[in-house]
Design an enzyme around this catalytic site. Sequence first.
Site, short mmCIF file in Angstrom:
data_model
loop_
_atom_site.label_atom_id
_atom_site.label_comp_id
_atom_site.label_asym_id
_atom_site.label_seq_id
_atom_site.Cartn_x
_atom_site.Cartn_y
_atom_site.Cartn_z
N HIS A 277 0.92 -1.26 0.18
CA HIS A 277 0.06 0.12 -0.14
C HIS A 277 1.10 1.30 0.00
CE1 HIS A 277 -2.73 3.08 1.55
NE2 HIS A 277 -3.70 2.22 1.16
N GLU B 176 0.61 4.18 1.22
CA GLU B 176 1.18 4.89 2.65
C GLU B 176 2.12 3.99 3.28
OE1 GLU B 176 -2.21 5.52 5.63
OE2 GLU B 176 -0.60 5.08 7.30
#
Length: 281
Positions: free
Chosen positions: A127, A129
């Site tokens: 992901h 982030e």
Amino acid sequence: MLNLKVEIDNNSGFCFGVVYAIEMAEEILDERGYLYCLGDIVHNDEEVKRLEAKGLKIITHDDLGELKNESILIRAHGEPPSTYELALNNNLTLIDASCPVVLKLQNRIKNSFDKKEKIYIYGKHGHAEVIGLLGQTSDEAVVFQSIDELDIETLPKSLTLYSQTTKSTDSFYEITKTLMEAGITVNSNDTICRQVSNRDRELRDFAGKFDHIIFVSGTKSSNGKVLYNVCKEQNPSTYFISNADQLDSDWFGSGETIGICGATSTPMWLMEQVKERLSTF
Ligand code: SF4
């Protein structure tokens, strides 16, 4: 006609991090007519399409390496230090719309890394982030998305635990408890964004009030999956859709009540469209 009674959850819609990034993008698009954005500006295909029609160009990290002398928007998820280095080398101007909550978490992880703590991040592999968080530790932190991925026997006796901002609060505390029960000293940092954890609680109340729930979200949204499960637990008749075309009138009975809600990346205009479609059934 089914005469459905439909209500949109007032607390759903974009979180402030997404609002900030989209407002920044729209301002520049209105001025210049185009703007590069590194990765999907928001995990919602419908909103991405709307912004692409205004001139937003979504690029990958590979594309970034090819660009020179351009301006690039960094979305709310944030980026690892390597992206800033690449930008410097290629004379790229980064318009940084990283969410302040994510930036704060990046700093905390960087501080822990500088203190040589053993860092574990509860988050989704790959992901955006999480890649940004991992970058603060020269990719040395351990990322796991389920406690089953960890071999408890071989874990350090003392570790520092962080969470991706959009994970489930309940699972995070469950993980902390399991590690502590195994005799590990856990410096546990609940870094789940309050925009997600508060919505978790609010959605539990909301979902229980209706015959059916329509949860609107992009399929790539992490918090969309978490919040959909919250609704589904509370109200088994919860349907996940990404746009109004996926609605099916067979799901509903005459005069029933329907609640519409969504993730922190779901635009209010999309939920309005769903409401409008329901009014035609
Ligand atoms: S969910 Fe929280 S951390 Fe993520 S973009 Fe929104 S405000 Fe920022």
